[in-house]
Design an enzyme around this catalytic site. Structure first.
Site, PDB file in Angstrom:
ATOM      1  CD  GLU A 285      25.284  41.185   1.894  1.00 50.32           C
ATOM      2  OE1 GLU A 285      25.321  42.093   2.599  1.00 50.32           O
ATOM      3  OE2 GLU A 285      24.422  40.563   1.667  1.00 50.32           O
ATOM      4  CG  HIS A 306      38.892  14.658  12.053  1.00 50.92           C
ATOM      5  ND1 HIS A 306      39.966  13.703  12.308  1.00 50.92           N
ATOM      6  CD2 HIS A 306      39.576  15.665  12.976  1.00 50.92           C
ATOM      7  CE1 HIS A 306      40.727  13.770  13.410  1.00 50.92           C
ATOM      8  NE2 HIS A 306      40.318  15.022  14.019  1.00 50.92           N
ATOM      9  CE  LYS A 420      16.734  40.655  -1.344  1.00 48.47           C
ATOM     10  NZ  LYS A 420      16.954  41.924  -1.016  1.00 48.47           N
TER      11      LYS A 420
END
Ligand code: PA5
Length: 442
Positions: A285, A306, A420
């Site tokens: 951010e 792995h 949003k």
């Protein structure tokens, strides 16, 4: 308390490169410490260890004791900077299995950081008929995920205890005077704590945002603040490469400019998992804007050797790696001897598991460097509360320094709004009718 070793970046980060970037680091350092750069309204975290509100800190401790005395479970509601730090602290200091061995403290579950029905139902089931309290944290007081979860758990707690007792089991950390949560808390008479105006969510773990939950989990929050203070006293005043933040920021920015666009934060201890999540938010951010920024990713070794190990070793060469080393375990476990040597492991008999882990780290670091993934090592002195506080401050300071070195404002997050707005339009929130039309036409 922190050492940054960049020996394994030397193919890209030469002494000359560091000399070249040093003036930019010095300028960024001055801007940050003097508070003269973009986003300087959000620098409250820089002096927080000295300037923390002591009256509020005492209330945090008092409330934590009350929660410990009357609750088996604490539900912590928040998202992003309002929850990651506390979750990281509990796992880092108390281990990933804290809820299975709380040492008499309440179990802690985090809600409001997703919109999953199954997840919410699981937490309700875990609480069952046990006693619980709620710690709701939202600076804006209107973020959808925590708001939905809070409605749900508020109903649950009021149904269980009645409105009068419930209000003494709900703790709200929010803006000092604005927002839906602040208004509700005032009207209902909840105990409230403040997200300071001058500290953004991702820099707020050492305020009440993180400290109340940490204290409930039995973490020594004074020690965490002391660690942060020690870091502040060193990192803000040292303006050369003996400052570990300079070394980290200098090396990662030189590598970024040479095409290493992704930084993988790795640790050989699972307890670091949520620290890495916190770090990803902090750096993602803060730096990812204006079409620039190192993409922060994380892996947990040796497990991810792995899975992601193949890509890291031989995939596209845009990676740099930062390994965090936590020092010695609290007590050793020794690999036992076996008379039949059924698995051929007797060559390790008598050695500690940590010795095996250390050599896995050394082998990995060499292999990745050979494969074109330069790696830095950040060594911490331990995984106690003081080391946590020191590390938090280190990463925050380095992040501010790095953002200014990169030329961005490390303290805003304008891009978070995009999803949003679309979500509000799609959900039919009043005021978003025009945007909904635009979305439906796409
Ligand atoms: O760092 C930030 O500012 C964000 O991650 C916020 O913490 C997050 O979006 C939650 O916001 P709020 O605390 O207002 O609910």
């Amino acid at each position: 308390m922190i050492n940054v070793d960049i020996t394994r970046t030397k193919s890209l980060v030469t002494d000359k490169e560091l000399d070249l970037i040093a003036p930019r680091l010095a300028a960024a350092h001055d801007t940050l410490v003097a508070g003269t750069g973009a986003g300087s309204d959000f620098l409250g975290w820089v002096r927080l260890p000295d300037e923390i509100d002591r009256e509020e800190l005492a209330r945090v401790k008092k409330c934590a004791e009350k929660i410990k005395s009357d609750s088996d479970v604490l539900v912590v509601i928040g998202i992003g900077g309002s929850y990651l730090g506390a979750r990281a602290a509990i796992e880092f200091i108390k281990g990933n299995t804290y809820n299975q061995r709380t040492g008499g403290c309440p179990e802690v579950y985090f809600a409001g950081n997703n919109l999953s029905t199954d997840y919410l139902n699981e937490i309700i089931e875990i609480i069952g008929d046990r006693n619980f309290s709620i710690n709701v944290i939202s600076k804006s007081g209107s973020t959808t995920e925590p708001a939905v979860a809070f409605r749900l758990f508020k109903n649950l707690i009021e149904k269980k205890y009645g409105k009068e007792e419930a209000k003494h089991r709900i703790y709200a950390t929010t803006d000092k005077c604005r927002g839906a949560l602040k208004n509700l808390a005032t009207n209902e008479g909840y105990e409230t704590f403040v997200v300071p105006d001058n500290i953004g969510g991702r820099y707020s773990v050492l305020t009440a945002v993180g400290l109340l939950t940490m204290a409930v989990a039995g973490i020594d929050i004074d020690a965490a603040l002391l660690g942060a203070k020690k870091a502040m006293d060193k990192l803000t005043v040292t303006k050369d490469f003996s400052n570990p933040a300079w070394t980290y920021v200098g090396a990662r920015n030189v590598m970024y400019e040479k095409g290493k666009k992704i930084e993988i934060l790795a640790c050989f201890e699972p307890k670091f998992k949520y620290m890495a999540e916190w770090w990803k938010q902090l750096y993602g951010e803060s730096e990812g804007k204006d079409n620039v920024g190192i993409f922060p990713a994380s892996v947990e070794f040796t497990a991810d050797l792995h899975s992601m190990g193949q890509y890291i070793q031989q995939g596209e060469r845009i990676l740099m790696e930062t390994v965090v080393s936590l020092g010695k375990p609290a007590s050793d476990i020794i690999v036992p001897e076996n008379p039949e040597d059924f698995d051929g492991l007797n060559y390790l008999a008598g050695k500690s598991v940590d010795f095996v882990n250390e050599n896995a780290y050394k082998g990995t670091a060499i292999a990745h460097e050979d494969g074109g993934v330069p790696n830095m090592c950040i060594s911490l002195s331990g995984s106690d509360a003081e080391s946590f506080g020191y590390m938090v401050y280190f990463f925050e300071f380095a992040c501010g320094l790095s953002g200014y070195t990169l030329g961005v404002n490390p303290f805003d997050q304008p891009g978070v709004e995009a999803y949003k707005k679309n979500m509000f339009a799609l959900l039919g929130k009043p005021g978003y009718e025009e945007l909904l039309k635009e979305i439906l036409e796409k």
